[in-house]
Structures are given as C-alpha cells and as structure tokens.
Enzyme design. Structure first.
Site, PDB file in Angstrom:
ATOM      1  N   CYS A  66       0.824  -1.218   0.000  1.00 41.05           N
ATOM      2  CA  CYS A  66       0.000   0.000   0.000  1.00 41.05           C
ATOM      3  C   CYS A  66       0.854   1.262   0.000  1.00 41.05           C
ATOM      4  O   CYS A  66       0.331   2.355  -0.178  1.00 41.05           O
ATOM      5  CB  CYS A  66      -0.962   0.003   1.192  1.00 41.05           C
ATOM      6  SG  CYS A  66      -0.177   0.268   2.788  1.00 41.05           S
ATOM      7  N   HIS A 103      -1.620  11.648  15.605  1.00 37.44           N
ATOM      8  CA  HIS A 103      -2.203  10.866  14.504  1.00 37.44           C
ATOM      9  C   HIS A 103      -1.114   9.984  13.899  1.00 37.44           C
ATOM     10  O   HIS A 103      -0.063  10.469  13.493  1.00 37.44           O
ATOM     11  CB  HIS A 103      -2.765  11.808  13.443  1.00 37.44           C
ATOM     12  CG  HIS A 103      -3.194  11.115  12.193  1.00 37.44           C
ATOM     13  ND1 HIS A 103      -4.363  10.412  12.109  1.00 37.44           N
ATOM     14  CD2 HIS A 103      -2.594  11.019  10.976  1.00 37.44           C
ATOM     15  CE1 HIS A 103      -4.480   9.912  10.881  1.00 37.44           C
ATOM     16  NE2 HIS A 103      -3.412  10.274  10.185  1.00 37.44           N
ATOM     17  N   ASP A 110      -8.283  -5.711   6.353  1.00 36.60           N
ATOM     18  CA  ASP A 110      -7.828  -6.526   5.229  1.00 36.60           C
ATOM     19  C   ASP A 110      -6.386  -7.009   5.412  1.00 36.60           C
ATOM     20  O   ASP A 110      -5.657  -7.212   4.450  1.00 36.60           O
ATOM     21  CB  ASP A 110      -7.961  -5.746   3.923  1.00 36.60           C
ATOM     22  CG  ASP A 110      -7.137  -4.462   3.900  1.00 36.60           C
ATOM     23  OD1 ASP A 110      -6.480  -4.140   4.916  1.00 36.60           O
ATOM     24  OD2 ASP A 110      -7.159  -3.779   2.867  1.00 36.60           O
ATOM     25  N   ARG A 118      -4.789  -4.463   9.292  1.00 37.72           N
ATOM     26  CA  ARG A 118      -3.666  -3.770   8.660  1.00 37.72           C
ATOM     27  C   ARG A 118      -3.607  -2.366   9.235  1.00 37.72           C
ATOM     28  O   ARG A 118      -4.417  -1.512   8.919  1.00 37.72           O
ATOM     29  CB  ARG A 118      -3.843  -3.711   7.144  1.00 37.72           C
ATOM     30  CG  ARG A 118      -2.774  -2.848   6.445  1.00 37.72           C
ATOM     31  CD  ARG A 118      -2.888  -2.906   4.922  1.00 37.72           C
ATOM     32  NE  ARG A 118      -4.202  -2.565   4.435  1.00 37.72           N
ATOM     33  CZ  ARG A 118      -4.559  -1.372   3.940  1.00 37.72           C
ATOM     34  NH1 ARG A 118      -3.692  -0.375   3.914  1.00 37.72           N
ATOM     35  NH2 ARG A 118      -5.781  -1.168   3.499  1.00 37.72           N
TER      36      ARG A 118
END
Length: 134
Positions: A66, A103, A110, A118
């Site tokens: 990703c 953050h 997934d 994940r």
C-alpha cells in the site's frame, strides 16, 4: 500506558519538524511510497515520533503493497487509541498514540492472520530503534 503527554500547539511546533507536525498534530498523510519505513524490514521497535512511546514491533510488520508501513497489531492494546474518521467522504478508523494523541494513520480489516488487521501508519509518525542482534 504511561502518563499522557499534553502540550500546546506552540510546544508541538518547537519539538516536531513541519512534516511531523502536519501529520501527527493536523492529521495529515504522507504520500504513498515516500516515507522512510514503507519498505524497511530491520529488526527493532517503531516508536511515536511525538513522544517516544513504543508502538509497533518489526515482528508484526508486513509488506501490504500500500506504500505505507503496515503492521498486523500494535505492541500492546494500550499503546494506541481508535477514533472514527469520516473525512474525505469515507468512514475509517483512525489510529492515534495513546500517550500523546498524535495521529499515526488508520487501521483496516484486510490484513493477514492472526488478526486480519492492517495498521497503515505514516513513516513520519514513527522513529525506528534497531533491536540488538541476539
């Protein structure tokens, strides 16, 4: 988890780089495949860049393709907190550092076993500490 860290925005701006501040304090996101740790697989611990809290282990890191560092679980359940994120027309689960509220990224369902999760985390939110060879 240890005592929480509370700082003013001015204090955060003095401590963090502009990019760390944008991501950790303003909930920004670094571009995919640009962060320092997206393709980093040394043994060690990933800590919060804002406060140094140990968040993730290299033992739980995996290549999710990703473009961001991905983990299937934090070091312990009390290391991160979760918040619903409805920004950008999506419903996601934001992941924040439990100690300083920074953050970190988002968690998705997934991921690989054993958790099926994940944790997609911004590299700029992390500092890596190499684990000594055994």
């Amino acid at each position: 988890m240890e005592d929480k860290i509370i700082r003013s925005e001015e204090e955060w701006k003095k401590i963090l780089t502009p990019e760390q501040y944008r991501v950790l304090r303003q909930k920004g996101t670094e571009r995919a495949y640009t962060g320092e740790y997206w393709n980093h697989f040394e043994e060690g611990v990933y800590k919060c860049a804002g406060c140094g809290a140990e968040l993730f282990s290299s033992d739980t890191k995996f290549d999710s393709h990703c473009g961001w560092p991905s983990y299937f679980t934090p070091l312990a359940g009390d290391r991160v907190i979760y918040k619903e994120d409805r920004s950008f027309g999506m419903i996601r689960t934001e992941v924040l550092c439990a100690k300083c509220g920074g953050h970190l990224g988002h968690v998705f369902d997934d991921g690989p076993e054993p958790t099926g999760l994940r944790y997609c985390i911004n590299s700029v939110s992390l500092i890596f500490e190499k684990r000594p060879k055994k």
